[in-house]
Design an enzyme around this catalytic site. Structure first.
Site, PDB file in Angstrom:
ATOM      1  CD  GLU A  53      -1.358  -2.346   2.069  1.00  0.00           C
ATOM      2  OE1 GLU A  53      -2.163  -2.988   2.749  1.00  0.00           O
ATOM      3  OE2 GLU A  53      -0.134  -2.621   1.997  1.00  0.00           O
ATOM      4  CB  CYS A  78      -0.619  -4.430   8.690  1.00  0.00           C
ATOM      5  SG  CYS A  78       0.358  -2.981   8.205  1.00  0.00           S
ATOM      6  CG  LEU A 210      19.660 -30.330   0.855  1.00  0.00           C
ATOM      7  CD1 LEU A 210      19.228 -30.513   2.304  1.00  0.00           C
ATOM      8  CD2 LEU A 210      18.747 -31.122  -0.081  1.00  0.00           C
TER       9      LEU A 210
END
EC number: 3.5.4.26
Length: 345
Positions: A53, A78, A210
């Protein structure tokens, strides 16, 4: 409502740019519309940086138009102070009269209070626009806050015969069932998740890194399940920069002495997930081996499964997991097929 959906889809497009980079925050996009024209837009890039926003409002070149505009956001603004001020207050101060929201925020710090603050300030608030799509985009964030556990994605490759690995495997060398193109896709998938999990057996046999070395983006945090904590020292994994968490260890012996946390007496999938929730892990891709994958399948604690089916034949091997879920889609990756399952619809 159709016009609201048009701009909400743009919010979703913008929000998706943050996949893999916003943890622990959700992915959020925002669009500001004035008389049928987009005059501002933005998306949240990473925690600690401006929210969507804020980015959208700051991008408007003619701020005087805000008082007759609508702001769209795929997740409820929020309403609390964290690393950044509340977006609900910014919207109120901007003078924007209408707010269109995709889905409400399940985070207890928000949980409807953003909408309430906007309504109490006299703004028109529309909710539930493309709610299913907005929820799907932030499935990791929503699972974490609603279920109090990480969003779990299972992943493995299997041969045409239904084997996950040969019975006899050369030590320290992974056996590749899928193609290099599928391997690249796996690294792309890793870049989207906050953590990756393997069992100690996979660490010993495959010696994996990984990482996302064949893709751009962050490598996930690494979780190793080990009942004994007796892990080999000379492994590629210890040389990577990713945070590492060993769960289930009965001893405090640290195999490398760097960036490792050992926890004691954590056994069972539910206990593992409880610990990861406290650790703040929102999503985990579980890459094996078969024992670890079957633990999650049998416990019912999984949300999605990604199964690569390659052309590499295995005469005698370890049976691949059998999963009962809702078949979503099949993707062709060169000569392999990637099947996507969901535990529930």
């Amino acid at each position: 409502m159709k016009i609201h959906e048009k701009y909400m889809r743009r919010c979703l497009q913008l929000a998706a740019n943050g996949l893999g980079t916003t943890y622990p925050n959700p992915m959020v996009g925002s669009v500001i519309v004035h008389q049928g024209k987009i005059i501002g837009e933005g998306w949240h890039q990473r925690a600690g940086e401006p929210h969507a926003e804020v980015m959208a409002i700051n991008s408007v070149r003619q701020p005087e138009l805000l008082s007759s505009s609508s702001i769209y956001v795929n997740l409820e603004p929020c309403n609390h102070y964290g690393r950044t001020p509340p977006c609900s207050e910014l919207i109120v101060k901007s003078g924007i009269p209408t707010v269109v929201i995709g889905s409400l925020d399940p985070n207890p710090k928000v949980d409807g209070t953003g909408r309430t603050r906007l309504e109490e300030a006299g703004l028109e608030v529309v909710t539930g626009v493309l709610e299913k799509e907005c929820t799907e985009l932030n499935k990791r964030f929503i699972t974490f806050h609603q279920e109090k556990r990480p969003h779990i994605i299972l992943k493995w490759a299997e041969s045409p015969e239904g084997f996950i690995a040969p019975l006899e495997q050369q030590s320290d060398e992974p056996f590749w069932i899928s193609s290099p193109y599928s391997k690249q896709q796996v690294h792309r998938l890793r870049s989207q998740e906050q953590a990756i999990m393997i069992g100690a057996g996979t660490l010993r046999k495959d010696n994996p890194s990984l990482t996302t070395r064949d893709w751009y983006g962050n490598s996930p945090e690494v979780i190793v399940l080990s009942r004994s904590g007796d892990l080999p020292k000379e492994r590629k994994l210890w040389k990577t920069e990713a945070n590492k968490l060993i769960i289930g260890a009965k001893t405090h012996r640290d195999p490398k002495g760097e960036n490792i946390q050992l926890t004691v007496n954590k056994e069972g999938v539910k206990e593992i997930l409880d610990h990861l929730y406290r650790y703040g892990i929102q999503s985990v891709i579980v890459e094996g081996g078969a024992e670890t994958l079957n633990q999650f399948i049998n416990s019912g604690y999984w949300d999605e499964a990604l199964v690569f089916r390659g052309e590499q034949n295995i005469v005698q091997g370890l049976k691949a997991p059998v999963i009962e879920g809702h078949h979503q889609t099949d993707y062709t990756v060169k000569r392999d097929v990637l099947t996507h399952y969901k535990a529930s619809l």
